[in-house]
Design a protein around this motif. Structure first.
Motif, PDB file in Angstrom:
ATOM      1  N   GLU A 144       0.968  -1.226   0.210  1.00  0.00           N
ATOM      2  CA  GLU A 144       0.063  -0.118  -0.095  1.00  0.00           C
ATOM      3  C   GLU A 144       0.976   1.226  -0.005  1.00  0.00           C
ATOM      4  OE1 GLU A 144      -3.014  -0.012   3.042  1.00  0.00           O
ATOM      5  OE2 GLU A 144      -3.343  -2.230   3.012  1.00  0.00           O
ATOM      6  N   GLU A 145       0.419   2.309  -0.146  1.00  0.00           N
ATOM      7  CA  GLU A 145       1.067   3.652  -0.369  1.00  0.00           C
ATOM      8  C   GLU A 145       0.595   4.409   1.064  1.00  0.00           C
ATOM      9  OE1 GLU A 145       2.861   5.100  -2.715  1.00  0.00           O
ATOM     10  OE2 GLU A 145       2.559   3.216  -4.130  1.00  0.00           O
ATOM     11  N   ILE A 146       1.728   5.095   1.477  1.00  0.00           N
ATOM     12  CA  ILE A 146       1.365   5.859   2.513  1.00  0.00           C
ATOM     13  C   ILE A 146       0.499   6.943   2.498  1.00  0.00           C
ATOM     14  CG2 ILE A 146       2.627   7.447   4.517  1.00  0.00           C
ATOM     15  CD1 ILE A 146       5.340   5.858   4.008  1.00  0.00           C
ATOM     16  N   PRO A 147      -0.464   6.919   3.338  1.00  0.00           N
ATOM     17  CA  PRO A 147      -1.642   8.055   3.076  1.00  0.00           C
ATOM     18  C   PRO A 147      -1.003   9.605   3.157  1.00  0.00           C
ATOM     19  CG  PRO A 147      -1.844   7.161   5.388  1.00  0.00           C
ATOM     20  CD  PRO A 147      -0.552   6.302   4.670  1.00  0.00           C
ATOM     21  N   GLN A 151       0.143   5.296  14.216  1.00  0.00           N
ATOM     22  CA  GLN A 151      -1.159   5.770  13.615  1.00  0.00           C
ATOM     23  C   GLN A 151      -1.508   7.296  14.340  1.00  0.00           C
ATOM     24  OE1 GLN A 151      -4.524   3.842  16.533  1.00  0.00           O
ATOM     25  NE2 GLN A 151      -3.409   2.565  15.069  1.00  0.00           N
ATOM     26  N   SER A 152      -2.386   7.865  13.476  1.00  0.00           N
ATOM     27  CA  SER A 152      -2.747   9.205  13.885  1.00  0.00           C
ATOM     28  C   SER A 152      -3.795   9.094  14.789  1.00  0.00           C
ATOM     29  CB  SER A 152      -3.503   9.871  12.664  1.00  0.00           C
ATOM     30  OG  SER A 152      -4.737   9.599  12.438  1.00  0.00           O
ATOM     31  N   ASP A 153      -4.172  10.295  15.463  1.00  0.00           N
ATOM     32  CA  ASP A 153      -5.169   9.918  16.641  1.00  0.00           C
ATOM     33  C   ASP A 153      -6.688   9.893  16.039  1.00  0.00           C
ATOM     34  OD1 ASP A 153      -5.771  12.654  15.722  1.00  0.00           O
ATOM     35  OD2 ASP A 153      -4.850  13.800  17.589  1.00  0.00           O
ATOM     36  N   ARG A 154      -6.747   9.711  14.745  1.00  0.00           N
ATOM     37  CA  ARG A 154      -7.879   9.748  14.037  1.00  0.00           C
ATOM     38  C   ARG A 154      -8.057   8.200  13.640  1.00  0.00           C
ATOM     39  NH1 ARG A 154      -7.778  15.017   9.741  1.00  0.00           N
ATOM     40  NH2 ARG A 154      -7.694  16.400  11.483  1.00  0.00           N
ATOM     41  N   GLY A 155      -7.000   7.392  14.110  1.00  0.00           N
ATOM     42  CA  GLY A 155      -7.062   5.952  13.765  1.00  0.00           C
ATOM     43  C   GLY A 155      -6.414   5.452  12.517  1.00  0.00           C
ATOM     44  N   LEU A 156      -5.943   6.507  11.874  1.00  0.00           N
ATOM     45  CA  LEU A 156      -5.307   6.151  10.335  1.00  0.00           C
ATOM     46  C   LEU A 156      -3.827   5.560  10.615  1.00  0.00           C
ATOM     47  CD1 LEU A 156      -5.655   6.188   7.285  1.00  0.00           C
ATOM     48  CD2 LEU A 156      -4.773   8.375   7.415  1.00  0.00           C
ATOM     49  N   ASP A 157      -3.661   4.534  10.253  1.00  0.00           N
ATOM     50  CA  ASP A 157      -2.202   4.059  10.032  1.00  0.00           C
ATOM     51  C   ASP A 157      -1.278   4.835   9.242  1.00  0.00           C
ATOM     52  OD1 ASP A 157      -2.802   1.876  12.026  1.00  0.00           O
ATOM     53  OD2 ASP A 157      -2.883   0.473  10.346  1.00  0.00           O
ATOM     54  N   ILE A 158      -0.247   5.418   9.621  1.00  0.00           N
ATOM     55  CA  ILE A 158       0.648   5.820   9.009  1.00  0.00           C
ATOM     56  C   ILE A 158       2.199   5.379   8.583  1.00  0.00           C
ATOM     57  CG2 ILE A 158      -0.406   8.119   9.271  1.00  0.00           C
ATOM     58  CD1 ILE A 158       2.922   7.907  10.846  1.00  0.00           C
ATOM     59  N   TYR A 159       2.227   4.242   9.332  1.00  0.00           N
ATOM     60  CA  TYR A 159       3.689   3.327   9.387  1.00  0.00           C
ATOM     61  C   TYR A 159       3.147   2.053   9.830  1.00  0.00           C
ATOM     62  CZ  TYR A 159       8.641   2.028   9.739  1.00  0.00           C
ATOM     63  OH  TYR A 159       9.830   1.645   9.417  1.00  0.00           O
ATOM     64  N   SER A 160       3.420   1.150   8.766  1.00  0.00           N
ATOM     65  CA  SER A 160       2.979  -0.288   8.929  1.00  0.00           C
ATOM     66  C   SER A 160       3.931  -1.077   7.971  1.00  0.00           C
ATOM     67  CB  SER A 160       1.460  -0.439   8.444  1.00  0.00           C
ATOM     68  OG  SER A 160       1.144  -1.766   8.414  1.00  0.00           O
ATOM     69  N   PRO A 161       4.056  -2.531   8.066  1.00  0.00           N
ATOM     70  CA  PRO A 161       4.956  -3.150   7.340  1.00  0.00           C
ATOM     71  C   PRO A 161       4.106  -2.966   5.756  1.00  0.00           C
ATOM     72  CG  PRO A 161       4.409  -4.470   9.184  1.00  0.00           C
ATOM     73  CD  PRO A 161       3.615  -3.233   9.534  1.00  0.00           C
ATOM     74  N   VAL A 162       2.814  -2.629   5.586  1.00  0.00           N
ATOM     75  CA  VAL A 162       2.243  -2.766   4.226  1.00  0.00           C
ATOM     76  C   VAL A 162       2.874  -1.630   3.437  1.00  0.00           C
ATOM     77  CG1 VAL A 162       0.473  -4.206   4.897  1.00  0.00           C
ATOM     78  CG2 VAL A 162       0.241  -1.760   5.066  1.00  0.00           C
ATOM     79  N   TYR A 163       3.468  -0.628   4.287  1.00  0.00           N
ATOM     80  CA  TYR A 163       4.068   0.727   3.720  1.00  0.00           C
ATOM     81  C   TYR A 163       5.708   0.523   3.319  1.00  0.00           C
ATOM     82  CZ  TYR A 163      -0.380   2.622   5.248  1.00  0.00           C
ATOM     83  OH  TYR A 163      -1.727   2.782   5.512  1.00  0.00           O
ATOM     84  N   VAL A 164       6.226  -0.295   3.944  1.00  0.00           N
ATOM     85  CA  VAL A 164       7.543  -0.385   3.723  1.00  0.00           C
ATOM     86  C   VAL A 164       8.070  -1.143   2.649  1.00  0.00           C
ATOM     87  CG1 VAL A 164       7.951   0.392   6.256  1.00  0.00           C
ATOM     88  CG2 VAL A 164       8.156  -1.969   5.481  1.00  0.00           C
ATOM     89  N   ALA A 197      -1.428   1.979  21.628  1.00  0.00           N
ATOM     90  CA  ALA A 197      -2.600   1.259  20.925  1.00  0.00           C
ATOM     91  C   ALA A 197      -2.186  -0.260  20.707  1.00  0.00           C
ATOM     92  CB  ALA A 197      -2.865   2.056  19.548  1.00  0.00           C
ATOM     93  N   GLY A 198      -3.225  -1.020  20.649  1.00  0.00           N
ATOM     94  CA  GLY A 198      -3.196  -2.342  20.323  1.00  0.00           C
ATOM     95  C   GLY A 198      -3.160  -3.221  21.749  1.00  0.00           C
ATOM     96  N   LYS A 199      -3.380  -4.336  21.392  1.00  0.00           N
ATOM     97  CA  LYS A 199      -3.799  -5.407  22.458  1.00  0.00           C
ATOM     98  C   LYS A 199      -2.533  -5.477  23.105  1.00  0.00           C
ATOM     99  CE  LYS A 199      -3.379  -9.814  21.875  1.00  0.00           C
ATOM    100  NZ  LYS A 199      -3.486 -11.191  21.412  1.00  0.00           N
ATOM    101  N   ASN A 200      -1.260  -5.534  22.719  1.00  0.00           N
ATOM    102  CA  ASN A 200       0.037  -5.562  23.449  1.00  0.00           C
ATOM    103  C   ASN A 200       0.592  -4.468  23.700  1.00  0.00           C
ATOM    104  OD1 ASN A 200      -0.075  -8.529  23.657  1.00  0.00           O
ATOM    105  ND2 ASN A 200       0.889  -8.569  21.360  1.00  0.00           N
ATOM    106  N   GLN A 201       0.023  -3.391  23.517  1.00  0.00           N
ATOM    107  CA  GLN A 201       0.597  -1.781  23.842  1.00  0.00           C
ATOM    108  C   GLN A 201       1.919  -1.639  23.132  1.00  0.00           C
ATOM    109  OE1 GLN A 201      -1.449   0.478  26.209  1.00  0.00           O
ATOM    110  NE2 GLN A 201      -2.678  -0.734  24.599  1.00  0.00           N
ATOM    111  N   THR A 202       1.989  -2.025  21.792  1.00  0.00           N
ATOM    112  CA  THR A 202       3.240  -1.845  20.951  1.00  0.00           C
ATOM    113  C   THR A 202       3.048  -0.783  20.011  1.00  0.00           C
ATOM    114  OG1 THR A 202       2.555  -3.565  19.355  1.00  0.00           O
ATOM    115  CG2 THR A 202       3.871  -4.149  21.290  1.00  0.00           C
ATOM    116  N   ASP A 203       1.817  -0.100  19.823  1.00  0.00           N
ATOM    117  CA  ASP A 203       1.658   0.843  18.723  1.00  0.00           C
ATOM    118  C   ASP A 203       1.652   2.071  19.183  1.00  0.00           C
ATOM    119  OD1 ASP A 203       1.658  -1.477  16.850  1.00  0.00           O
ATOM    120  OD2 ASP A 203      -0.604  -1.636  17.017  1.00  0.00           O
TER     121      ASP A 203
END
Length: 290
Positions: free
Chosen positions: A165-168, A200-213, A252-258
């Motif tokens: 995917e492309e970075i938003p 992610q942003s405080d609006r819930g948008l991922d801005i860095y993820s494996p799908v972007y790199v 954010a996230g279940k494991n508090q890593t995000d």
């Protein structure tokens, strides 16, 4: 948090790091003191293995008994063999306890995905450790290390979905600035380090993820690194001379890593195509507490 307070907090935290003069990688140790260096992306185990007693006299009642040797060379060899077995076990246990992301540890992920289990077993069985043995009196000080990054490291064995995917790009009107990388300050948060944290942003948008790199960068340099300080020399090596500094708002996230970032700061970061390109090259550092 209003903008004035936010900027003041960033300034305070960054100045404390700058003037502390304390440059240190983020190191995480388990019960056995097997450690992960999150800046160098290495896993290291250490043990002290007793050296077998040397018994060279055939008339000695201990001659030929298990746990003995007839000369120093044999004693060292036997100790190294036992030390290697123990070190490899501890490295394997530590690797599997790693957080892959906010949903799984490596052990949990491999348990739900047989192909991942096979790849991890392959990585471990290929014996990619580097060893260091130092005989000291009656013990053999032993150390073994494994790389997480590089083509021979663990990341090369993990099947991840990279670069799909492309970075938003945000629509806010901001002056485009080319940043050489991203530094997220999370030293005020109880962040749990992982191989693939999302930002992610405080609006819930991922801005860095494996799908972007890009896969090659994630494997060679690591998807992300962690430090406890913002020493300029270490910053430049990873994120260049003009990185974007931002204070994380929360976890954010279940494991508090995000990590969660303010949307207005995210808009600045993503305003220039070169900044987005550097994110795809994994030029990201996260500052964590000691």
């Amino acid at each position: 948090m209003n903008r004035k307070s936010f900027v003041l907090t960033i300034f305070t935290i960054l100045c404390v790091g700058s003037f502390s003069g304390y440059a240190e990688s983020s190191v995480d140790r388990d019960f056995f003191q097997t450690e992960i260096n999150w800046y160098e992306l290495t896993v290291t185990a250490k043990i002290n293995e007793p050296l077998p007693k040397i018994v060279f006299d055939e008339d000695d009642p201990d001659f030929g008994k298990p746990g003995t040797a007839t000369n120093k060379g044999r004693s060292d060899l036997l100790a190294r063999k036992k030390a290697k077995e123990k070190l490899r076990m501890r490295l394997s246990q530590r690797i599997e306890s790693l957080f892959l992301n906010s949903d799984y540890t490596l052990f949990e992920y491999s348990g739900s995905n047989p192909s991942v289990r096979t790849r991890i077993n392959s990585f471990i069985s290929e014996e990619k450790e580097t060893y260091d043995f130092q005989p000291k009196k009656n013990i053999l000080e032993s150390k073994a290390s494994l790389h997480l990054a590089t083509k021979q490291g663990l990341l090369a064995y993990l099947p991840m979905e990279y670069g799909t995917e492309e970075i938003p790009v945000f629509n806010e009107s901001v002056l485009p600035v080319a940043f050489s990388g991203l530094v997220v300050d999370a030293r005020h948060l109880d962040l749990r380090q992982s191989l693939f944290p999302k930002i992610q942003s405080d609006r819930g948008l991922d801005i860095y993820s494996p799908v972007y790199v890009k896969e090659s960068y994630a494997i060679e340099t690591g998807y992300v690194i962690y430090r406890t300080d913002n020493n300029e020399r270490y910053l430049e090596k990873r994120v260049g001379k003009n990185p974007f500094f931002v204070l994380a708002l929360g976890l954010a996230g279940k494991n508090q890593t995000d990590l969660i970032l303010p949307s207005d700061e995210v808009a600045k970061l993503l305003s220039h195509p070169d900044s987005r390109k550097n994110l795809t090259r994994c030029k990201v550092m996260i500052l964590v507490s000691k």
